[in-house]
Design a protein around this motif. Structure first.
Motif, short mmCIF file in Angstrom:
data_model
loop_
_atom_site.label_atom_id
_atom_site.label_comp_id
_atom_site.label_asym_id
_atom_site.label_seq_id
_atom_site.Cartn_x
_atom_site.Cartn_y
_atom_site.Cartn_z
N VAL A 22 8.51 12.56 7.66
CA VAL A 22 9.97 12.54 7.69
C VAL A 22 10.50 11.84 8.94
N TRP A 23 9.91 12.11 10.13
CA TRP A 23 10.52 11.65 11.37
C TRP A 23 9.76 10.53 12.10
N VAL A 24 8.57 10.21 11.67
CA VAL A 24 7.77 9.22 12.40
C VAL A 24 7.36 8.04 11.52
N GLU A 25 7.01 8.28 10.27
CA GLU A 25 6.38 7.26 9.44
C GLU A 25 7.23 6.00 9.29
N HIS A 26 8.55 6.13 9.24
CA HIS A 26 9.38 4.94 8.99
C HIS A 26 9.20 3.87 10.07
N VAL A 27 8.93 4.29 11.30
CA VAL A 27 8.71 3.31 12.37
C VAL A 27 7.33 2.67 12.23
N VAL A 28 6.32 3.47 11.90
CA VAL A 28 4.98 2.93 11.67
C VAL A 28 5.02 1.90 10.54
N GLU A 29 5.77 2.21 9.47
CA GLU A 29 5.87 1.28 8.33
C GLU A 29 6.55 -0.01 8.74
N ASP A 30 7.61 0.08 9.53
CA ASP A 30 8.30 -1.14 9.99
C ASP A 30 7.35 -2.05 10.76
N VAL A 31 6.58 -1.46 11.67
CA VAL A 31 5.66 -2.25 12.50
C VAL A 31 4.53 -2.84 11.65
N ALA A 32 4.00 -2.04 10.73
CA ALA A 32 2.84 -2.46 9.94
C ALA A 32 3.17 -3.58 8.97
N THR A 33 4.45 -3.71 8.57
CA THR A 33 4.81 -4.69 7.54
C THR A 33 5.76 -5.78 8.05
N GLU A 34 5.95 -5.87 9.36
CA GLU A 34 6.95 -6.80 9.89
C GLU A 34 6.58 -8.26 9.64
N HIS A 35 5.30 -8.54 9.35
CA HIS A 35 4.85 -9.90 9.10
C HIS A 35 5.10 -10.37 7.67
N ARG A 36 5.48 -9.48 6.78
CA ARG A 36 5.52 -9.82 5.36
C ARG A 36 6.72 -10.70 5.01
N GLN A 37 6.50 -11.58 4.03
CA GLN A 37 7.55 -12.45 3.52
C GLN A 37 8.08 -11.96 2.17
N GLY A 38 7.35 -11.09 1.51
CA GLY A 38 7.71 -10.63 0.18
C GLY A 38 8.64 -9.44 0.18
N SER A 39 8.53 -8.63 -0.85
CA SER A 39 9.42 -7.48 -1.02
C SER A 39 9.28 -6.50 0.14
N ARG A 40 10.40 -5.88 0.47
CA ARG A 40 10.41 -4.87 1.52
C ARG A 40 9.79 -3.57 0.99
N GLY A 41 9.19 -2.85 1.88
CA GLY A 41 8.64 -1.55 1.55
C GLY A 41 9.29 -0.47 2.39
N THR A 42 8.81 0.74 2.24
CA THR A 42 9.24 1.84 3.10
C THR A 42 8.16 2.92 3.05
N ILE A 43 8.47 4.12 3.49
CA ILE A 43 7.46 5.14 3.68
C ILE A 43 6.85 5.63 2.37
N GLU A 44 5.63 6.11 2.46
CA GLU A 44 4.97 6.73 1.31
C GLU A 44 5.46 8.17 1.12
N GLY A 45 5.62 8.91 2.22
CA GLY A 45 5.96 10.33 2.10
C GLY A 45 4.74 11.17 1.79
N PRO A 46 4.91 12.49 1.72
CA PRO A 46 3.76 13.38 1.59
C PRO A 46 3.34 13.72 0.16
N TYR A 47 4.00 13.14 -0.87
CA TYR A 47 3.80 13.64 -2.23
C TYR A 47 3.07 12.68 -3.17
N TYR A 48 2.43 11.65 -2.62
CA TYR A 48 1.66 10.73 -3.46
C TYR A 48 0.35 11.38 -3.89
N VAL A 49 -0.02 11.12 -5.16
CA VAL A 49 -1.32 11.56 -5.69
C VAL A 49 -1.93 10.39 -6.46
N PRO A 50 -3.12 9.93 -6.09
CA PRO A 50 -3.73 8.82 -6.83
C PRO A 50 -4.21 9.26 -8.20
#
Length: 284
Positions: free
Chosen positions: A85-113
């Protein structure tokens, strides 16, 4: 606007589920971090804490309150919730700042493969009496290099009309509102689901205590979660939002981006929306 339910999950229950899922999927991802990198990050985080204490003259009473709260976060298993909730959005911004394609955002805690495969055109699993406005979503997955991506995977999951997620709230079928779609030869897909509801993150535990003490609100705007992948391309994780939601501008998780807001249109039975993705090739 509420997201109450007689079987609403507790913070401890959601925290335990999220912690178990994280342990099974991701706990080895940082195992190769070299000591010099750990030293750098740990020292800078601690230095920032020290500077905050000095600048604001933190008292022992406040320090002990923080200590008690950190113990509470651990005992209730809410670290995944707090960090997502309070930290991941900054990690996501840094991790994807190089991308030219679609924007992303946080995964959150509720993903199940491993959600059930529905092909290029299909419906997410629902209960027979699933409440909510029907939503038909069409789109195309392409590469930023140009071509459409046949066989791209779109993993979709979202909350129900009560703001609850399957596998993280009691009484909901295992794969309810969770599915995997695979694009056709032209990279296209058509998904039938329902429009999700806004919801509050669990507030009966340690994170709720922080929200109350700080005078914040616990709301997330309605959103669809997706992971979009194709061979030779970077994985895109995103959330798609709906216009007019009162918490698009003050999302507790700070995850809303203008590029991720949909433009649904009324249909005979619900709504339709068109939204596609451009994936970045993996560059060596």
């Amino acid at each position: 606007m509420t997201a109450t339910h007689r079987d609403a999950p507790t913070a401890a229950g959601s925290g335990a589920n999220a912690t178990d899922r994280f342990k099974s999927d991701k706990t080895t991802q940082g195992a190769g971090t070299p000591p010099e990198r750990v030293n750098l990050l740990a020292r800078e985080v601690l230095s920032a804490v020290h500077e905050t204490i000095r600048r604001h003259k933190v008292t022992y009473e406040e320090y002990n309150a923080l200590k008690a709260w950190l113990i509470d976060v651990g005992e209730t298993g809410e670290w995944p919730l707090f960090l997502d909730v309070w930290v991941e959005h900054v990690v996501e911004d840094v991790a994807t700042e190089h991308r030219q394609g679609s924007r992303g955002t946080i995964e959150g805690p509720y993903y199940v493969p491993g959600a059930p495969e529905q092909g290029a055109r299909g419906s997410v699993p629902t209960r027979a009496d699933e409440p909510g406005t029907p939503l038909v979503w069409t789109g195309q997955v392409t590469s930023t290099d140009g071509p459409a991506l046949a066989g791209a995977k779109i993993e979709l999951w979202h909350a129900d009309a009560d703001g609850l997620y399957s596998q993280f709230a009691p009484g909901i079928p295992e794969w309810n509102l969770r599915a995997t779609f695979t694009t056709d030869a032209e990279g296209r897909f058509e998904i039938h689901t329902i429009r999700p509801a806004p919801y509050q993150i669990p507030t009966d535990g340690a994170c709720g205590k922080l929200i109350a003490a700080a005078g914040w609100h616990p709301w997330r705007p309605a959103h669809l979660h997706v992971k979009v992948s194709a061979p030779g391309h970077e994985l895109l994780t995103a959330q798609l939002y709906f216009p007019g939601d009162e918490h698009n501008d003050d999302d507790i998780a700070s995850a809303v981006k203008p590029e991720l807001i949909l433009e649904p249109k009324p249909a005979d039975d619900g709504e339709t929306v068109s939204y596609g993705f451009a994936l970045d090739p993996v560059r060596n």
